[in-house]
Design a protein around this motif. Structure first.
Motif: not given
Ligand code: TRP
Length: 347
Positions: A229-234, A236-247, A277-283
């Motif tokens: 998710d290109p917007n999941h930078i830090k 703590e940021d909430p991350g997106k699952i949809e379109g996220n290849v790892v998921f 999705q909540k945030g707090g989990l890094g790539d």
């Protein structure tokens, strides 16, 4: 009559994990369930030549690669007949007779061929051989009276075409051929695996594949370069699952046991997704997890491949024995076809 299973691949490159989840895994399952009279898996070199006629070396080299991939995933020559398409002239013969049973307009409507024509930039200069390959594919299937065809969903138009030709043949010449049906993976998410870059299709020309033959290092590098998710930078940021290849890959490859083994702080994938999705989990952490899972899945395949690579004589012997056996079966069908078509003049 029992089941006859048949499927094949064009030898235009090594097989990748998209092929694996989309079709190869299904074949190995069918093979090991044993609910069939014959099972054929073949290398479609004549079909590969329809758009690679100017590159015979590529096709020849990839016969070996695809055969190694077959053996590596667990296709077993004692249970499954492996053969090379072009070594069975009956298939070419049958193709010519089937050409009478299909119109140009009908061939134009094949969505898979249409997409390929566009992708290859053929436009107005489509080679006739390429344009008619669904007819040759019908010959591949019907020469063996195959009824179950394990394929990816891009092949559904070919199976439909085959069914139409079979019905037409049988209605004109009398009941001779068997109508095939496609066997798709049980899990719809396996129909088409996205590339590591997030492109809808994993494909050699896009350079976004994980190959069955990839080294441990290659796999790791590819997993760590996956599109997330290109917007999941830090973290703590909430991350997106949809379109996220790892998921997307975790959905397909991850089992609950993998959490016990590699991420015991989570019970299952739902928990992991919720945290992301909540945030707090890094790539980094999810990529490491996926890498461990993929390594476990691909290691035995790669090791088997390396064993066979040291024994290429044996690999070619399997292909030759399989081809001999397949040719006898195709010749029996051709006798019936000739007699049905009343072109068996000397009998
Ligand atoms: N079209 C298939 C592919 O691109 C290969 C193929 C040729 C095939 N003949 C077939 C698949 C018959 C199933 C049955 O990979």
């Amino acid at each position: 009559m029992g089941n006859i299973i048949l499927t094949g691949d064009r030898p235009t490159g090594r097989l990748h994990i998209g092929h694996y989840v989309g079709s190869l895994k299904n074949r190995v399952r069918l093979q090991n369930e044993g609910n069939y009279d014959e099972m054929y898996v073949f290398i479609a070199d004549a079909q590969a030549l329809t758009d690679n006629f100017d590159n015979p070396d590529k096709v020849r080299e990839n016969i070996k690669e695809v055969a190694l991939d077959y053996l590596a995933v667990g296709l077993d020559p004692s249970k499954c007949t492996m053969f090379i398409q072009s070594m069975i002239p009956e298939l070419t013969e049958l193709t010519f007779y089937y050409m009478n049973l299909v119109t140009i307009a009908r061939l134009h409507r094949n969505p898979t061929v249409k997409a390929e024509i566009e992708q290859k930039g053929f436009e107005e200069s489509i080679p006739a051989g390429f344009f008619t390959y669904p007819v040759s594919q019908t010959a591949d299937i019907t020469a063996f009276k195959a009824n179950l065809i394990p394929v990816g969903d891009d092949q559904l138009p070919m199976i439909e075409q085959a069914r139409e030709i079979v019905r037409k043949f049988n209605s004109i010449y009398g009941d001779t051929l068997v109508e095939p049906e496609a066997v798709l993976p049980e899990d719809e998410r396996c129909y088409r695996l996205v590339g590591i870059d997030g492109n809808a299709k994993m494909s050699k020309s896009l350079g976004n594949c994980i190959y069955l033959a990839d080294s441990e290092e290659d796999i790791k590098k590819k997993v760590f370069s996956m599109y997330t998710d290109p917007n999941h930078i830090k973290i703590e940021d909430p991350g997106k699952i949809e379109g996220n290849v790892v998921f997307t890959y975790l959905d397909i490859f991850c089992k609950d046991e993998d959490f016990d083994k590699y991420l015991p702080e989570y019970k299952n994938l739902d928990e992991l997704k919720a945290h992301y999705q909540k945030g707090g989990l890094g790539d980094m952490k999810i990529k490491k997890f996926l890498n461990s899972i993929l390594q476990d899945e691909l290691r035995p395949i790669r090791e088997r491949r390396e064993q066979y690579e040291k024994n290429l004589d044996e690999v070619y012997r399997y292909l030759q024995e399989g081809t001999n056996k397949a040719r006898e079966a195709a010749a029996r069908t051709l006798e019936e076809v000739r007699s049905a078509m009343k072109i068996n003049y000397f009998e």
